[in-house]
Enzyme design. Structure first.
Site, PDB file in Angstrom:
ATOM      1  N   THR A   1      -6.596   0.885   6.367  1.00 57.28           N
ATOM      2  CA  THR A   1      -7.323   0.068   5.393  1.00 57.28           C
ATOM      3  C   THR A   1      -7.511  -1.317   5.989  1.00 57.28           C
ATOM      4  O   THR A   1      -6.641  -1.820   6.709  1.00 57.28           O
ATOM      5  CB  THR A   1      -6.565  -0.087   4.054  1.00 57.28           C
ATOM      6  N   HIS A   2      -8.654  -1.919   5.690  1.00 58.19           N
ATOM      7  CA  HIS A   2      -8.950  -3.254   6.228  1.00 58.19           C
ATOM      8  C   HIS A   2      -9.486  -4.140   5.103  1.00 58.19           C
ATOM      9  O   HIS A   2     -10.397  -3.721   4.380  1.00 58.19           O
ATOM     10  CB  HIS A   2      -9.973  -3.137   7.361  1.00 58.19           C
TER      11      HIS A   2
ATOM     12  N   ASN B   1       0.840  -1.212   0.000  1.00 57.35           N
ATOM     13  CA  ASN B   1       0.000   0.000   0.000  1.00 57.35           C
ATOM     14  C   ASN B   1       0.864   1.246   0.000  1.00 57.35           C
ATOM     15  O   ASN B   1       0.562   2.216  -0.680  1.00 57.35           O
ATOM     16  CB  ASN B   1      -0.915   0.026   1.231  1.00 57.35           C
TER      17      ASN B   1
END
Ligand code: 3YE
Length: 189
Positions: free
Chosen positions: A107-108, A13
């Site tokens: 973020t998940h 990411n």
């Protein structure tokens, strides 16, 4: 918009955000990348991009609150507008969250509020859901419970393993994260 990124792992990411800044898709400065894991690949990526890095490892502190305070101080020293948890795998205490209230983004890899915690992909697969996805949310003092900024759906395939499904989620995660940060930067200036 000044961003401090926290990583624990491979930093894919982070890499997406670095590239979006480079291409101009995201108008922001990554002012530092920090980690709880000395030598993790995410730190190496940051160094490769010429970004300042720091490590605050729990093993170097006598207690969890001391570690939290040290990490908080290190992050605060860069005066960030946004703190991005990008595959950072530690729960931050309420004091930390308050210090950057409403400005910390995580973020998940699931559609929250379903399947919070460390194993969102595995848990969704085990439950037999047909659609899962990714959530970008503001960090509050719970785990994966904060206000949702954006979500994207990812269909589950019959033959999916945790790894294969996670890879497809990560593709969406990188896009959604960059978009969400770009939206925030427009609002933050
Ligand atoms: N902290 C707060 N709120 C949030 N951290 C993350 C999201 C988030 C947050 O929404 N306050 C995995 C946590 C789940 C876990 O149990 N970690 C352990 C350490 C594991 C180890 O030893 O390596 C822990 O005690 O923190 C980021 C994602 C958290 C993932």
């Amino acid at each position: 918009m000044r961003i401090v990124v926290l990583v624990s792992g491979s930093g894919t990411n982070l890499q997406a955000v670095i590239e979006a800044v480079k291409t101009g898709e995201l108008d922001a400065d990554i002012v530092a990348v920090g980690s709880d894991i000395p030598g993790c690949l995410g730190l190496e990526r940051a160094e490769g991009a010429g970004i300042e890095t720091f490590v605050v490892a729990p093993a170097d502190f006598g207690s969890r609150p001391e570690w939290n305070r040290a990490l908080q101080a290190a992050v605060a020293s860069y005066v960030p507008d946004v703190v991005l948890l990008a595959g950072f795998m530690r729960i931050l205490d309420a004091e930390f969250v308050e210090a950057f209230d409403g400005r910390m983004v995580n973020t998940h890899p699931a559609l929250l509020p379903s399947f919070p915690g460390a194993h969102g992909v595995r848990d969704a697969l085990a439950h037999g859901v047909k659609i899962t996805g990714v959530t970008v949310h503001i960090v509050d003092s719970g785990v994966d419970t904060g206000p949702i900024l954006a979500q994207a759906a990812v269909p589950v395939r019959e033959e999916d393993t945790e790894e294969v499904l996670h890879e497809r989620i990560k593709v969406e995660e990188r896009k959604l994260l960059v978009q969400t940060l770009a939206d925030l930067s427009t609002r933050t200036g």
